[in-house]
Design a protein around this motif. Structure first.
Motif, mmCIF file in Angstrom:
data_model
loop_
_atom_site.group_PDB
_atom_site.id
_atom_site.type_symbol
_atom_site.label_atom_id
_atom_site.label_comp_id
_atom_site.label_asym_id
_atom_site.label_seq_id
_atom_site.Cartn_x
_atom_site.Cartn_y
_atom_site.Cartn_z
ATOM 1 N N ARG A 1 0.816 -1.213 0.000
ATOM 2 C CA ARG A 1 0.000 0.000 0.000
ATOM 3 C C ARG A 1 0.851 1.265 0.000
ATOM 4 O O ARG A 1 0.532 2.266 0.643
ATOM 5 C CB ARG A 1 -1.001 -0.011 1.158
ATOM 6 N N ILE A 2 1.937 1.179 -0.737
ATOM 7 C CA ILE A 2 2.752 2.351 -1.053
ATOM 8 C C ILE A 2 2.523 2.624 -2.532
ATOM 9 O O ILE A 2 2.854 1.811 -3.388
ATOM 10 C CB ILE A 2 4.243 2.091 -0.770
ATOM 11 N N TRP A 3 1.917 3.762 -2.828
ATOM 12 C CA TRP A 3 1.440 4.044 -4.183
ATOM 13 C C TRP A 3 2.398 5.001 -4.884
ATOM 14 O O TRP A 3 2.466 6.182 -4.549
ATOM 15 C CB TRP A 3 0.036 4.640 -4.129
ATOM 16 N N GLU A 4 3.149 4.502 -5.842
ATOM 17 C CA GLU A 4 4.115 5.328 -6.562
ATOM 18 C C GLU A 4 3.461 5.972 -7.788
ATOM 19 O O GLU A 4 3.911 5.832 -8.923
ATOM 20 C CB GLU A 4 5.333 4.498 -6.942
ATOM 21 N N THR A 5 2.367 6.665 -7.535
ATOM 22 C CA THR A 5 1.652 7.433 -8.548
ATOM 23 C C THR A 5 1.922 8.917 -8.298
ATOM 24 O O THR A 5 2.431 9.292 -7.230
ATOM 25 C CB THR A 5 0.147 7.167 -8.458
ATOM 26 N N PRO A 6 1.577 9.800 -9.238
ATOM 27 C CA PRO A 6 1.788 11.231 -8.997
ATOM 28 C C PRO A 6 1.110 11.741 -7.728
ATOM 29 O O PRO A 6 1.638 12.619 -7.035
ATOM 30 C CB PRO A 6 1.214 11.891 -10.253
ATOM 31 N N SER A 7 -0.073 11.203 -7.406
ATOM 32 C CA SER A 7 -0.799 11.659 -6.214
ATOM 33 C C SER A 7 -0.388 10.917 -4.946
ATOM 34 O O SER A 7 -0.838 11.261 -3.861
ATOM 35 C CB SER A 7 -2.302 11.458 -6.426
ATOM 36 N N LYS A 8 0.458 9.895 -5.098
ATOM 37 C CA LYS A 8 0.861 9.024 -3.987
ATOM 38 C C LYS A 8 -0.334 8.278 -3.407
ATOM 39 O O LYS A 8 -0.339 7.884 -2.237
ATOM 40 C CB LYS A 8 1.581 9.824 -2.890
ATOM 41 N N ARG A 9 -1.352 8.084 -4.226
ATOM 42 C CA ARG A 9 -2.534 7.314 -3.856
ATOM 43 C C ARG A 9 -2.915 6.401 -5.021
ATOM 44 O O ARG A 9 -2.547 6.660 -6.161
ATOM 45 C CB ARG A 9 -3.724 8.236 -3.527
ATOM 46 N N ALA A 10 -3.664 5.362 -4.710
ATOM 47 C CA ALA A 10 -4.256 4.564 -5.779
ATOM 48 C C ALA A 10 -5.359 5.398 -6.423
ATOM 49 O O ALA A 10 -6.140 6.046 -5.721
ATOM 50 C CB ALA A 10 -4.821 3.266 -5.217
ATOM 51 N N GLU A 11 -5.418 5.381 -7.754
ATOM 52 C CA GLU A 11 -6.281 6.328 -8.443
ATOM 53 C C GLU A 11 -7.428 5.634 -9.171
ATOM 54 O O GLU A 11 -7.208 4.757 -10.019
ATOM 55 C CB GLU A 11 -5.453 7.161 -9.427
ATOM 56 N N PHE A 12 -8.650 6.026 -8.819
ATOM 57 C CA PHE A 12 -9.821 5.610 -9.584
ATOM 58 C C PHE A 12 -9.797 6.292 -10.954
ATOM 59 O O PHE A 12 -9.381 7.445 -11.078
ATOM 60 C CB PHE A 12 -11.112 6.017 -8.861
ATOM 61 N N LEU A 13 -10.268 5.574 -11.964
ATOM 62 C CA LEU A 13 -10.444 6.155 -13.289
ATOM 63 C C LEU A 13 -11.922 6.164 -13.615
ATOM 64 O O LEU A 13 -12.601 5.137 -13.513
ATOM 65 C CB LEU A 13 -9.709 5.329 -14.352
ATOM 66 N N THR A 14 -12.433 7.314 -14.001
ATOM 67 C CA THR A 14 -13.814 7.398 -14.465
ATOM 68 C C THR A 14 -13.865 6.971 -15.919
ATOM 69 O O THR A 14 -13.211 7.589 -16.771
ATOM 70 C CB THR A 14 -14.338 8.833 -14.320
ATOM 71 N N PRO A 15 -14.587 5.896 -16.244
ATOM 72 C CA PRO A 15 -14.575 5.388 -17.622
ATOM 73 C C PRO A 15 -15.224 6.365 -18.586
ATOM 74 O O PRO A 15 -16.197 7.042 -18.265
ATOM 75 C CB PRO A 15 -15.384 4.086 -17.515
ATOM 76 N N GLY A 16 -14.667 6.418 -19.797
ATOM 77 C CA GLY A 16 -15.226 7.318 -20.795
ATOM 78 C C GLY A 16 -16.238 6.650 -21.694
ATOM 79 O O GLY A 16 -17.007 7.313 -22.391
ATOM 80 N N ASP A 17 -16.244 5.319 -21.708
ATOM 81 C CA ASP A 17 -17.139 4.582 -22.594
ATOM 82 C C ASP A 17 -17.430 3.252 -21.929
ATOM 83 O O ASP A 17 -16.565 2.687 -21.246
ATOM 84 C CB ASP A 17 -16.461 4.357 -23.952
ATOM 85 N N ILE A 18 -18.619 2.708 -22.128
ATOM 86 C CA ILE A 18 -18.926 1.413 -21.517
ATOM 87 C C ILE A 18 -18.492 0.254 -22.415
ATOM 88 O O ILE A 18 -18.536 -0.901 -21.984
ATOM 89 C CB ILE A 18 -20.415 1.271 -21.165
ATOM 90 N N SER A 19 -18.057 0.534 -23.640
ATOM 91 C CA SER A 19 -17.562 -0.506 -24.535
ATOM 92 C C SER A 19 -16.071 -0.333 -24.737
ATOM 93 O O SER A 19 -15.576 0.788 -24.874
ATOM 94 C CB SER A 19 -18.264 -0.442 -25.894
ATOM 95 N N ALA A 20 -15.351 -1.458 -24.788
ATOM 96 C CA ALA A 20 -13.910 -1.408 -25.004
ATOM 97 C C ALA A 20 -13.523 -1.598 -26.457
ATOM 98 O O ALA A 20 -12.346 -1.559 -26.807
ATOM 99 C CB ALA A 20 -13.223 -2.487 -24.158
ATOM 100 N N THR A 21 -14.507 -1.795 -27.347
ATOM 101 C CA THR A 21 -14.189 -2.173 -28.720
ATOM 102 C C THR A 21 -13.601 -1.045 -29.551
ATOM 103 O O THR A 21 -12.833 -1.298 -30.483
ATOM 104 C CB THR A 21 -15.439 -2.698 -29.446
ATOM 105 N N GLY A 22 -14.009 0.186 -29.265
ATOM 106 C CA GLY A 22 -13.527 1.312 -30.062
ATOM 107 C C GLY A 22 -14.291 1.521 -31.353
ATOM 108 O O GLY A 22 -13.912 2.371 -32.167
ATOM 109 N N PHE A 23 -15.356 0.754 -31.591
ATOM 110 C CA PHE A 23 -16.182 0.974 -32.784
ATOM 111 C C PHE A 23 -17.646 0.742 -32.417
ATOM 112 O O PHE A 23 -17.962 0.118 -31.400
ATOM 113 C CB PHE A 23 -15.752 0.075 -33.945
#
Length: 762
Positions: A620-642
């Motif tokens: 639980r040492i997070w080597e991210t810019p925020s020094k925390r584990a980061e949630f990502l808000t999804p931009g699309d519900i499909s991963a296909t790209g089409f």
């Protein structure tokens, strides 16, 4: 050589479990087919043992407490394939032109046997001819030195050892580039990018011991029965103690349904099976993001209700507050997502996702296991990050029995990155290398696999050195790549067997045969050992003892050194010959470059169970810019790209039970009941009827990418199969001809081979 016919296909459902007598019969077929003598069977007994050799196929760990036979069906096939008695000699090439050999099937090329001599392509005869090693190195070196270093690519396969990988990466940087694409670019680069951004490390956080402490396992897009069968022992043990295993995968894969342990006499005698998955959800290709959103939506809604009613929370709010960033934005986006959109995208009912969410909510420790069914999509990085989002909701990272568990393919593909095989400067201690070896390292980003393909096609890549792999077969855009390859100034392939890539020659072309990992590697100081890193970040020693296939073979380190000495100026700080004479000195150099990871490297090389290299996120040492584990808000519900459209299907490229990556061991995909052919097109029965097709009909697939390039795969047999509507299945690598080079994961550039837009044609 034993050829296998693909003219009489047989397709009928397989009713048995993974493992069991089917596995035994499969080995009873391939071992004598390759004419393994007593030595070959002795080597099988050493496979994945603490003082033996690391399997040359998948990267599943060598356990400290091993089974008497610590190999699976696929691993035994890989060993037999390497120790085969068949040979491909200069006499063979005197009889066959490369143009003629292009008409051979992949299986027949490799099945002809081990390469025995270094070979040079003669354009006048269209044939390879034997050449002396020193002459080969001299011409290769001279040809490469005439080129701009930025136009040269050094590709490597995940089978390459840590020692050879370190030398190879150093050679490329001293030559003047970081054009170091590798197998990771093909498969788990989405993991490296996604996990690094989310939790600060580019690899999974779990170890084998976590299987003993987990309460639930969520499985996404990975075919364990064909791609990492030894994991089935761990999954079986989990099920025996009541661990729930929830699977999301478009196809029913037998290893995730039922398993009979071939090493358990009682199970074999009684035909007893263990049911692996407690829930199995056949979602549409590329809809994992939507499925995880659905699970998260239930969890967040339940937590909102619990808060309003004063009940115990569902989410781990202390963990979220102390260790994460971005939760509120993520939760708001999940609340806004409509159930109708989730159900339409996944093809699953809301009640199915609710059942999965209930298992997740009650478990104290959850592992999330995933493979290329997650990473090989346009939104592959987002898919990886959605898995992390799910884990973060209840603090399932950095505690026993919990965490992301990506399943790597090739046996050392993860380790190559650890010792510098990467096109990215930020992943390599370049300042340390400069101080250690007295040179100026390049800082600009090098070419990855997709960028290499672009460069071959547009002519900016002038030379390609391949340390293993069947690159032309593994990459997308097969047609345009094969057309462009002969325009290369230099093509050098280091390999153990003949494959299709070797049949396309550049202006200067060499085929250099190397020792296999299972063979004894005798150098000036005596027999050598090498090392690899497994999927769980444990480093293992590996020692080959089998007699080499030919006295003319060189080891990978010796070949790398031979090229390096021709393309680099003399440097008193780099003793290439000394490294080849004694691989322990290479490991000393690796330890100097990476002291935190490789402390006491030589001393601990054969530690049973391997040496774990450590993982900050697991602490639980997070080597991210925020020094925390980061949630990502999804931009699309499909991963296909089409977008879906009338007549457009989502093509999933598949591997057979009788292959490993591009290596085809035969024409029997036992688990899918397909024998004698690889030209099948798997379709839902309702889709066959809707398209006015018939079972057994021969059709073609065409790419439905809007880029003006015509891509077509002919001669495919319509085959009814249990696959979601709107999805198709076809074998890799044959279907790669349909994948545009620009159809790749947005941030990682992994070819998006698990959801390819195609249409069915007469």
């Amino acid at each position: 050589m034993t050829k296998q016919s693909s003219d009489d296909p047989q397709i009928e459902p397989f009713k048995g479990p993974a493992g069991g007598w089917g596995s035994v019969r499969s080995l009873a077929d391939i071992l004598p087919r390759e004419h393994l003598g007593p030595e070959g069977y002795r080597e099988l007994a050493r496979q994945n043992k603490p003082d033996g050799f690391m399997c040359v196929s998948c990267a599943w760990p060598k356990p400290a407490d091993h089974h008497p036979a610590e190999f699976c069906e696929e691993g035994a096939k890989a060993t037999a394939w390497e120790l085969t008695r068949y040979r491909t000699t200069p006499e063979f090439f005197a009889e066959h032109t490369l143009t003629e050999l292009r008409g051979w099937k992949d299986y027949d090329l490799e099945q002809h046997g081990r390469l025995t001599h270094p070979l040079r392509y003669d354009p006048d005869t269209d044939k390879y001819a034997a050449v002396e090693w020193e002459a080969a190195f001299d011409e290769i070196g001279g040809a490469l030195k005439r080129l701009d270093p930025k136009s040269v690519v050094f590709y490597s396969s995940g089978r390459t050892s840590l020692e050879a990988s370190y030398m190879y990466g150093l050679m490329a940087r001293m030559f003047g580039n970081q054009n170091l694409p590798d197998s990771s670019n093909m498969c788990h680069e989405s993991t490296s990018v996604g996990l690094k951004a989310a939790i600060g490390v580019p690899v999974g956080t779990t170890q084998l011991k976590d299987f003993k402490e987990t309460d639930a396992i969520f499985f996404f897009g990975q075919n364990v029965g064909s791609n990492a069968p030894r994991m089935l022992h761990d999954l079986r043990d989990c099920r025996k103690r009541g661990v729930e295993i929830v699977t999301f995968n478009p196809l029913k894969e037998r290893g995730l349904e039922r398993f009979t342990d071939p090493q358990n006499p009682v199970e074999m005698a009684t035909l007893k099976e263990t049911a692996i998955s407690t829930q199995y959800h056949q979602l549409r290709a590329g809809s994992d993001i939507a499925a995880i959103i659905g699970i998260c939506k239930f969890l967040i809604d339940w937590d909102d209700l619990a808060k309003a009613d004063g009940d115990l929370p569902i989410l781990d709010h202390d963990f979220i507050a102390q260790h994460t960033k971005g939760f509120e934005d993520f939760a708001a986006a999940i609340r806004r997502t409509e159930w109708a959109d989730i159900e339409r995208e996944t093809g699953l009912a809301r009640e199915e996702l609710e059942a999965s969410a209930r298992i997740y909510a009650k478990a104290k420790a959850v592992m999330a296991i995933y493979g290329m069914g997650i990473t090989q999509h346009v939104k592959g990085v987002e898919s990886v990050r959605m898995i992390v989002n799910l884990l973060l909701l209840r603090g399932n990272v950095g505690k026993p029995g919990a965490g992301p568990t990506p399943v790597r393919g090739h046996s050392n593909v993860q380790g190559q990155r650890t010792v510098g095989i990467t096109e990215k400067t930020e992943l390599v201690p370049v300042e340390k290398l400069e101080a250690q070896y007295g040179f100026k390292a390049p800082r600009e980003k090098g070419l990855d696999t997709v960028e290499t393909c672009r460069g071959v096609i547009d002519g900016s890549v002038k030379a390609f050195v391949g340390l293993g792999e069947n690159f032309l077969r593994a990459v997308p855009e097969t047609g345009r790549m094969e057309e462009a390859w002969p325009r290369l100034d230099v093509s050098v392939q280091i390999a153990t067997k003949l494959n299709r890539n070797h049949l396309f020659a550049g202006r200067v072309t060499y085929l250099l045969p190397c020792l296999g990992r299972i063979e004894q590697d005798a150098q000036a100081s005596g027999p050598q050992a090498v090392s690899t890193e497994d999927s769980t970040s444990c480093i293992h020693g590996s020692r080959g003892k089998a007699k080499p296939a030919s006295p003319y073979l060189l080891s990978e380190p010796a070949i790398v050194a031979g090229i390096a000495k021709r393309i680099l100026d003399d440097n008193p700080k780099v003793d290439w010959d000394g490294w080849v004479a004694d691989y322990s000195t290479i490991r000393d150099a690796i330890e100097e470059t990476y002291p935190a990871i490789f402390k006491d490297y030589n001393k601990r090389l054969f530690t049973p169970g391997g040496v774990w290299k450590g993982n900050k996120a697991s602490e639980r040492i997070w080597e991210t810019p925020s020094k925390r584990a980061e949630f990502l808000t999804p931009g699309d519900i499909s991963a296909t790209g089409f977008k879906d459209a009338d007549g457009r299907y989502r093509l999933i490229t598949l591997r057979s039970n009788d292959q490993f990556n591009t290596t085809i061991y035969g024409y029997h995909d036992r688990f899918r009941g397909i024998k004698g052919t690889r030209d099948v097109l798997l379709m839902h029965e309702a889709d066959i009827a809707a398209a006015d097709l018939a079972e057994g009909q021969i059709v073609a697939l065409e790419s439905d990418a809007d880029d003006g390039v015509h891509r077509r795969r002919n001669g495919m047999i319509v085959t009814p199969y249990d696959i979601p509507r709107g999805c198709l299945g076809a074998y890799y690598p044959e279907a790669n001809v349909l994948i545009p080079v620009e159809h790749h994961a947005e941030e990682s550039h992994v070819p998006a081979a698990k959801s390819v837009p195609v249409r069915i044609c007469p």
